[in-house]
Enzyme design. Structure first.
Site, short mmCIF file in Angstrom:
data_model
loop_
_atom_site.label_atom_id
_atom_site.label_comp_id
_atom_site.label_asym_id
_atom_site.label_seq_id
_atom_site.Cartn_x
_atom_site.Cartn_y
_atom_site.Cartn_z
N ARG A 101 0.49 -1.00 0.46
CA ARG A 101 -0.45 -0.01 0.51
C ARG A 101 1.49 1.14 0.07
NH1 ARG A 101 -0.92 2.77 4.37
NH2 ARG A 101 -1.32 0.90 6.16
N HIS B 65 -3.33 4.67 5.48
CA HIS B 65 -4.05 3.22 5.05
C HIS B 65 -5.84 3.57 4.95
CE1 HIS B 65 -6.86 0.46 6.76
NE2 HIS B 65 -7.26 1.38 7.55
N TYR C 60 4.99 4.75 11.60
CA TYR C 60 5.08 3.56 11.91
C TYR C 60 5.52 2.67 10.86
CZ TYR C 60 0.98 3.05 8.68
OH TYR C 60 -0.22 3.69 8.08
#
Length: 368
Positions: free
Chosen positions: A265, A269, A278
Site C-alpha cells: 500500500r 491506510h 509506523y
C-alpha cells in the site's frame, strides 16, 4: 492413508516456495514455475488500460477526499495489479465480495464510479445494486465478507449455476476468526470460492511480522485442506495467471482455493492515517521501484504489444473518466431525513411508525 499418500496429499496443498513471477520489477520477462500459462496478449493489453484508468480514479478519489467530497477513501495505489487481475479472472456470472479498499476493482467491474463512491461519501447504502452487478457491498468489518462469500458459493453450487465467488481480503483480515471459519466451511462443502489475500504488509499500522509467524499467509489454507498459492502481487501477468487457474479449479468442482498476493500500500491506510509514524520512508521508496503499472507497461512495450499511441489513448480515457467522476461528485446530495425509516423492517413496527410520525410533524409542522 499411507505415509506416501499423505505426503502427496499435503504436497498438493502447498504453495510455491517463492511467489510466482512472470515479470521482474524492471519489466524483464522471467521464467515462471511449471503449470502456469501466460494470459492472452489482448487480455494483458486490456489489463493495462484498466490499470491506467484505475490509478487515475484512485488519485481523483483521494483528491475528492481532501476537498471534503468524500468522508473517507482507502487508497489502493500500488495494488492495481491485484485489483484488475481479480476482476479479469472472473466471468460476468461470477460474484465478487470486496473489502473497503477495493474501489478500483469495482470500477473495473463496470460499476458506475459515482455509485462506487456513494458509501465512502457517507450514503446510507452501498450505492449500487449488488444482485444486478453480482458484487457484494464493500465490507468494512474485517473478514466477515469471507463467510458471506462462502455461503453464496455454496448457494450457487446447490442451484446448479456455473459460477465462482471471489472474496478479496487483506493481510489483517486473515487474523480474524471469520476468515478461518470461512476456509473450513468452504473446504468441507467444496464450495466454488477463491480467497484472494492482498498482503500489503500492514494491518493499518501493524506490520506483518506482528500478525503471523507463518512463512507465508498462503500456508493458512493447508490446515483446512484448501490448496494455496503465493504470487508477486505487483506482477499483473503472474497474478492474472494464478487467479485464472484458481478460478478454473473452483469452477470445475474441485472446491476452494487460496491465493496470497505480495504487494504494498503506497498511500496511507485512509485519509485519517499518518503512515510516517509506523513505516520508514526507505521502505516506501523501495516498493516504489516495483510499481505494477510501470512494470506492465515496460513488459508490454518490450513485447511490442503496447506502443506510444496506446499509452496516450489510455491516459486520455483515464482523464475523461476522472472528469466524469469530478462532475458527478461536485454536486450536493439532498438528504431526506425520512429515509431513516425506509428498509428497516418489511412490516414497520408500531414504535417505528410512531417515531416516523413524530419526525414528520417536526419537519412539516402545520401552519396556523
Amino acid at each position: 492413508m499411507s505415509v506416501k499418500a499423505l505426503r502427496q496429499a499435503v504436497d498438493g496443498l502447498l504453495p510455491s516456495l517463492a511467489p510466482v513471477r512472470f515479470v521482474a520489477p524492471d519489466g524483464r520477462p522471467v521464467k515462471p514455475p511449471a503449470g502456469y500459462a501466460e494470459p492472452a496478449d489482448e487480455l494483458l493489453r486490456e489489463a493495462y488500460r484498466r490499470m491506467v484508468l484505475g490509478r487515475r480514479f484512485d488519485t481523483q478519489a483521494t483528491a475528492l477526499t481532501k476537498q471534503g467530497r468524500l468522508a473517507v477513501y482507502p487508497s489502493s495505489r500500488g495494488q492495481e495489479a491485484c485489483q484488475i487481475a481479480g476482476v479479469l479472472a472472473l466471468r460476468e456470472q461470477d460474484w465478487l465480495f470486496p473489502t473497503y479498499r477495493d474501489s478500483v476493482a469495482l470500477v473495473s467491474r463496470g460499476i458506475d464510479p459515482i455509485e462506487v463512491l456513494t458509501l465512502l461519501r457517507g450514503g446510507w447504502h452501498c450505492g449500487y445494486d449488488a444482485a444486478a452487478t453480482r458484487v457484494a457491498p464493500q465490507c468494512t468489518p474485517l473478514a466477515t465478507q469471507t463467510i458471506h462469500a462462502t455461503g453464496m458459493a455454496e448457494a450457487l453450487r446447490r442451484k446448479g449455476e456455473d459460477s465462482v465467488v471471489m472474496a478479496f481480503i487483506g493481510d489483517g483480515g486473515t487474523s480474524e476468526g471469520d476468515f478461518h471459519e470461512a476456509l473450513n466451511y468452504a473446504a468441507v462443502l467444496r464450495a466454488p470460492v477463491v480467497f484472494f489475500i492482498q498482503n500489503n504488509k500492514y494491518a493499518i499500522s501493524v506490520p506483518l511480522s506482528r500478525q503471523t509467524a507463518a512463512p507465508s499467509l498462503a500456508y493458512k489454507g493447508i490446515g483446512y485442506g484448501v490448496p494455496s498459492e503465493q504470487v508477486d502481487g505487483n506482477d499483473l501477468v503472474a497474478v492474472l495467471s494464478v487467479l485464472l487457474a484458481a478460478v478454473e479449479h473452483a469452477r470445475s468442482g474441485e472446491g476452494p482455493f487460496l491465493v496470497e498476493a505480495h504487494t504494498y500500500r503506497m498511500e496511507a491506510h485512509t485519509n485519517a492515517d499518518d503512515p510516517t509514524r509506523y513505516r520508514p520512508q526507505r521502505e516506501v521508496e523501495e516498493w516504489g521501484t516495483a510499481d505494477p503499472l510501470a512494470r506492465l507497461e515496460t513488459y508490454l512495450r518490450g513485447r511490442e504489444l503496447l506502443g506510444a499511441q496506446d499509452i496516450e489513448e489510455a491516459k486520455e480515457a483515464a482523464e475523461a473518466f476522472a472528469a466524469r467522476v469530478r462532475a458527478g461528485m461536485n454536486t450536493d446530495v439532498e438528504a431526506d431525513p425520512m429515509e431513516l425509516f425506509d428498509h428497516v423492517f418489511a412490516e414497520p413496527t408500531p414504535q417505528l411508525l410512531e417515531q416516523r410520525a413524530q419526525l414528520a410533524a417536526e419537519l412539516h409542522p402545520q401552519e396556523d
